[in-house]
Every structure is written in structure tokens, then in C-alpha cells.
Design a protein around this motif. Structure first.
Motif, PDB file in Angstrom:
ATOM      1  N   ASN A  54      -8.869  -5.817  -4.082  1.00 40.62           N
ATOM      2  CA  ASN A  54      -7.614  -6.551  -3.870  1.00 40.62           C
ATOM      3  C   ASN A  54      -7.355  -7.619  -4.934  1.00 40.62           C
ATOM      4  O   ASN A  54      -6.222  -7.796  -5.378  1.00 40.62           O
ATOM      5  N   TYR A  55      -8.422  -8.335  -5.342  1.00 40.41           N
ATOM      6  CA  TYR A  55      -8.166  -9.424  -6.295  1.00 40.41           C
ATOM      7  C   TYR A  55      -7.681  -8.888  -7.637  1.00 40.41           C
ATOM      8  O   TYR A  55      -6.883  -9.535  -8.319  1.00 40.41           O
ATOM      9  N   MET A 114       4.252  -4.883  10.729  1.00 41.90           N
ATOM     10  CA  MET A 114       3.154  -5.774  10.299  1.00 41.90           C
ATOM     11  C   MET A 114       3.538  -6.553   9.045  1.00 41.90           C
ATOM     12  O   MET A 114       3.309  -7.756   8.951  1.00 41.90           O
ATOM     13  N   PHE A 115       4.133  -5.848   8.067  1.00 46.00           N
ATOM     14  CA  PHE A 115       4.504  -6.509   6.815  1.00 46.00           C
ATOM     15  C   PHE A 115       5.623  -7.526   7.059  1.00 46.00           C
ATOM     16  O   PHE A 115       5.650  -8.614   6.489  1.00 46.00           O
ATOM     17  N   LYS A 116       6.559  -7.128   7.912  1.00 44.21           N
ATOM     18  CA  LYS A 116       7.699  -8.005   8.220  1.00 44.21           C
ATOM     19  C   LYS A 116       7.206  -9.301   8.882  1.00 44.21           C
ATOM     20  O   LYS A 116       7.642 -10.400   8.526  1.00 44.21           O
ATOM     21  N   ASP A 117       6.323  -9.129   9.851  1.00 43.03           N
ATOM     22  CA  ASP A 117       5.782 -10.291  10.569  1.00 43.03           C
ATOM     23  C   ASP A 117       5.108 -11.280   9.616  1.00 43.03           C
ATOM     24  O   ASP A 117       5.341 -12.489   9.692  1.00 43.03           O
ATOM     25  N   ALA A 118       4.275 -10.750   8.728  1.00 43.42           N
ATOM     26  CA  ALA A 118       3.559 -11.622   7.785  1.00 43.42           C
ATOM     27  C   ALA A 118       4.554 -12.303   6.855  1.00 43.42           C
ATOM     28  O   ALA A 118       4.425 -13.500   6.551  1.00 43.42           O
ATOM     29  N   GLY A 119       5.553 -11.559   6.404  1.00 40.90           N
ATOM     30  CA  GLY A 119       6.557 -12.118   5.498  1.00 40.90           C
ATOM     31  C   GLY A 119       7.365 -13.210   6.158  1.00 40.90           C
ATOM     32  O   GLY A 119       7.623 -14.279   5.575  1.00 40.90           O
ATOM     33  N   ILE A 120       7.744 -12.978   7.420  1.00 42.45           N
ATOM     34  CA  ILE A 120       8.541 -13.961   8.155  1.00 42.45           C
ATOM     35  C   ILE A 120       7.717 -15.224   8.431  1.00 42.45           C
ATOM     36  O   ILE A 120       8.225 -16.337   8.342  1.00 42.45           O
ATOM     37  N   LEU A 130      -1.465  -8.564   1.072  1.00 46.90           N
ATOM     38  CA  LEU A 130      -0.098  -9.070   1.235  1.00 46.90           C
ATOM     39  C   LEU A 130      -0.110 -10.590   1.389  1.00 46.90           C
ATOM     40  O   LEU A 130       0.689 -11.302   0.765  1.00 46.90           O
ATOM     41  N   ASN A 131      -1.023 -11.091   2.209  1.00 49.12           N
ATOM     42  CA  ASN A 131      -1.070 -12.550   2.412  1.00 49.12           C
ATOM     43  C   ASN A 131      -1.407 -13.282   1.122  1.00 49.12           C
ATOM     44  O   ASN A 131      -0.877 -14.368   0.857  1.00 49.12           O
ATOM     45  N   GLU A 132      -2.261 -12.688   0.299  1.00 52.77           N
ATOM     46  CA  GLU A 132      -2.556 -13.279  -1.010  1.00 52.77           C
ATOM     47  C   GLU A 132      -1.286 -13.299  -1.866  1.00 52.77           C
ATOM     48  O   GLU A 132      -0.965 -14.304  -2.500  1.00 52.77           O
ATOM     49  N   LEU A 154       1.750 -13.336  -0.875  1.00 53.71           N
ATOM     50  CA  LEU A 154       2.783 -14.228  -0.331  1.00 53.71           C
ATOM     51  C   LEU A 154       2.624 -15.668  -0.834  1.00 53.71           C
ATOM     52  O   LEU A 154       3.536 -16.483  -0.700  1.00 53.71           O
ATOM     53  N   LYS A 155       1.474 -15.959  -1.434  1.00 54.78           N
ATOM     54  CA  LYS A 155       1.323 -17.284  -2.062  1.00 54.78           C
ATOM     55  C   LYS A 155       2.225 -17.404  -3.286  1.00 54.78           C
ATOM     56  O   LYS A 155       2.518 -18.505  -3.753  1.00 54.78           O
ATOM     57  N   ASN A 156       2.642 -16.263  -3.830  1.00 53.97           N
ATOM     58  CA  ASN A 156       3.583 -16.246  -4.957  1.00 53.97           C
ATOM     59  C   ASN A 156       5.001 -16.292  -4.384  1.00 53.97           C
ATOM     60  O   ASN A 156       5.444 -15.336  -3.727  1.00 53.97           O
ATOM     61  N   PRO A 157       5.749 -17.391  -4.619  1.00 57.79           N
ATOM     62  CA  PRO A 157       7.069 -17.530  -3.980  1.00 57.79           C
ATOM     63  C   PRO A 157       8.076 -16.469  -4.418  1.00 57.79           C
ATOM     64  O   PRO A 157       9.091 -16.272  -3.749  1.00 57.79           O
TER      65      PRO A 157
END
Ligand SMILES: CC(=O)N[C@H](C=O)[C@@H](O)[C@H](O)[C@H](O)CO
Ligand SMILES: CC(=O)C(=O)O
Length: 309
Positions: free
Chosen positions: A117-118, A178-184, A154-156, A158-161
Motif C-alpha cells: 500500500n505505501y 464502504m468507500f463512500k462512508d470513508a470519504g464522507i 483509501l484512508n491513507e 484521504l490525507k491528500n485533500p
């Protein structure tokens, strides 16, 4: 907060357009762009799978994007898929796309080697850093890329605005949720979009919460997807589903050909509208004479479905 309304709707994946000698036809690109704008689509997704990106040189991909922008800028949303599998070329295309003024860049993960992932995050963030004023869309298509978007990745990201959306082409519609929830959670209710990928389940993807769709078959039958989207917005799911079934039968028919699906769809556009977009680039298989009745039948199915709207 960023405005995701420009992503809410029907966004056809753009087809590779070739001259008879197999080189890029920028005339074809411009004609297809004008055609799709006239059909009323929300935007175009340039240089993805349907754009045969993995078979095109970065210079060709730049020429395609410039030709699209010459017709589309300021009229519709333009998303440029910029992944080249190596970071340097992808970064170059990302910077070029920002210079062209696209709304967003998008990328699949690196293919062939299954990277941690990294490393995938570094690859995506390098592209995003080369287009710092442009939104970034993650393209999840595990069945072709060989790597699936995970929640930690995805959570990593999301640190990028600039990360504003996921184009989700995996088959479980649960992934959309799942993706929508994390994004919201990271961006707020109207701050993150998810696109439905599989055209065969556009209605279920939208019902599950996808904001819009990016699809490979939209360009050959945009009327059907625009109507499905309109019916979903009105809450008329049974009527939307009827059209979905017709669209699916058309896709199955087009997939019966020996020639690649993209070759079939470009031939249908040539027959229906005189759009000269050429064939497909090797090693994708081109049409053979035996494909003629399949192409003709699929065209008739499209015409009948559109006439019945
Ligand atoms: C695997 C694949 O290429 N998926 C595309 C994008 O999500 C779809 O739009 C398909 O082209 C479409 O659903 C036809 O099978
Ligand atoms: C089909 C699609 O979304 C693509 O061309 O990548």
C-alpha cells in the motif's frame, strides 16, 4: 469545500480514436467529443481502459487530451486518466493534464507487480503533487489491475485533500458504500464522490449510493444511461431497471463478437453517426467478417431501446 456536483451524472469513458494507418486521429477525438456533448453527457473520462491507454505512448495520450480539451473545455467535466504504470511518465501526464485545465486526474494502481500500500500511495501522491491544483480520483478495478483498493489505502489517500472520488469498477456494490462512508467521514456529506464502474449494474450502484457513473459502454448508448439516471433521481426504480435489462442484453450481444468490445462499439458509432474512429490497437483483436451480424444486431437493439424511451 470542493464541489462534487460536476461528477454527478453520466460520464462516458472515451474511446481510442485511430486513423486508417493506426495513428491517433485527433479529428476523430474532436468529433467524438462533439458527439457526446450533443448527447447531453455530464463529462468524459479520457485515457482509461476504453481509451486503450496501456497501448499508447505518453505523447499520444497528450495529443488525445489536448484534442478533447479543444472541444470540451468549459462545457463538460473532463477527467484525465494519467496512469502509465511507471511513476515518471505518469507524473509527466499528470502535470500535462493540469496544464490543459482538466477537472480531475485519475489513476489505476501500478499493475503486474503487486506492490504494498505505501508504494501505491507514493505512486498516486507523486502524480497528485505534479497536478497540485487538480482533483484526484482513485480508479479501483481489481479484476484487471490485479490489486484492489483497501480501506487502509483509501484512508491513507484521504490525507491528500485533492482526493475527491473513487471510480469503483469492482463488482460488489457493497464496496461503493464502504468507500463512500470513508470519504464522507473525511470530507463531509457533499465532499466525496463514488462512481459506479460496471455498466451492467449501473442502477444498483446508484441505488447503493454512487453519485454517478463512468462507463465503457455509455458512449455507444448514452440515451439509455441518461434516462436510467433521470429515473433513479425521480425514484422510479422499476422503470430504470427495465432499461438496465435492455442495456445489459446489448452489452452481452456486443461481447459475443470475436473482435474486442471496443472495436464493436466504434463500428456501431460509425454505422449510426458516421464517426470514423478506426479499429483497436494490437494485441486487442479486431473485427472479422463473421462479426457483421452481431454488430448489426447490437445496433438494432440500441436503436430499438432508444426509440422505446
Ligand atoms: C472491467 C471494465 O472494463 N469495466 C468498465 C469500467 O468500469 C465498464 O464500464 C465496462 O466497460 C462495462 O461494464 C462493460 O462490461
Ligand atoms: C470503462 C472505463 O471506465 C475506462 O475506460 O477506464
Amino acid at each position: 469545500m470542493k464541489d462534487i456536483n460536476k461528477y454527478r451524472g453520466i460520464i462516458p469513458a472515451f474511446y481510442a480514436c485511430y486513423a486508417p494507418d493506426g495513428s491517433i486521429s485527433t479529428e476523430g477525438v474532436k468529433a467524438l467529443t462533439r458527439h457526446l456533448i450533443a448527447k447531453g453527457v455530464k463529462g468524459v473520462y479520457v485515457g482509461g481502459s476504453s481509451g486503450e491507454c496501456i497501448y499508447q505512448h505518453p505523447d499520444e495520450r497528450k495529443a488525445v487530451l489536448e484534442a478533447v480539451m479543444s472541444e470540451a473545455k468549459g462545457k463538460i467535466t473532463v477527467i484525465a486518466h494519467v496512469a502509465c504504470n511507471n511513476t515518471a511518465d505518469s507524473v509527466e501526464l499528470a502535470a500535462h493534464a493540469e496544464k490543459c485545465g482538466v477537472d480531475a486526474i485519475a489513476s489505476i494502481p501500478p499493475i503486474y507487480f503487486h506492490l504494498p500500500n505505501y508504494a501505491i500511495a507514493d505512486y498516486w501522491n507523486a502524480m497528485s503533487a505534479a497536478a497540485p491544483n487538480t482533483e484526484f480520483i482513485i480508479y479501483n478495478i481489481p479484476q484487471l489491475a490485479g490489486t484492489a483498493l483497501t480501506m487502509p489505502l483509501l484512508n491513507e489517500m484521504l490525507k491528500n485533500p485533492n482526493v475527491i472520488a473513487v471510480k469503483n469498477s469492482s463488482m460488489p456494490t457493497q464496496d461503493i458504500q464502504m468507500f463512500k462512508d470513508a470519504g464522507i467521514q473525511a470530507r463531509g456529506a457533499d465532499g466525496f464522490a463514488v462512481f459506479n464502474g460496471p455498466d451492467e449494474q449501473f442502477v444498483s450502484g446508484r441505488v447503493m449510493g454512487a453519485d454517478g457513473g463512468i462507463g465503457g459502454t455509455y458512449a455507444v448508448m448514452p440515451e439509455l444511461f441518461l434516462k436510467m439516471n433521470e429515473l433513479i433521481e425521480k425514484g422510479d426504480i422499476p422503470a430504470a431497471r427495465d432499461i438496465q435489462y435492455k442495456a445489459d442484453r446489448i452489452i452481452y450481444k456486443m461481447c459475443e463478437a470475436h473482435g474486442n468490445l471496443y472495436a464493436v462499439m466504434k463500428e456501431i458509432l460509425r454505422r449510426m453517426y458516421g464517426l470514423e474512429l478506426g479499429g483497436v490497437r494490437a494485441p486487442l483483436p479486431g473485427l472479422i467478417p463473421e462479426d457483421e451480424p452481431i454488430v448489426a444486431e447490437a445496433q438494432k437493439m440500441i436503436e430499438d431501446a432508444v426509440a422505446a424511451l
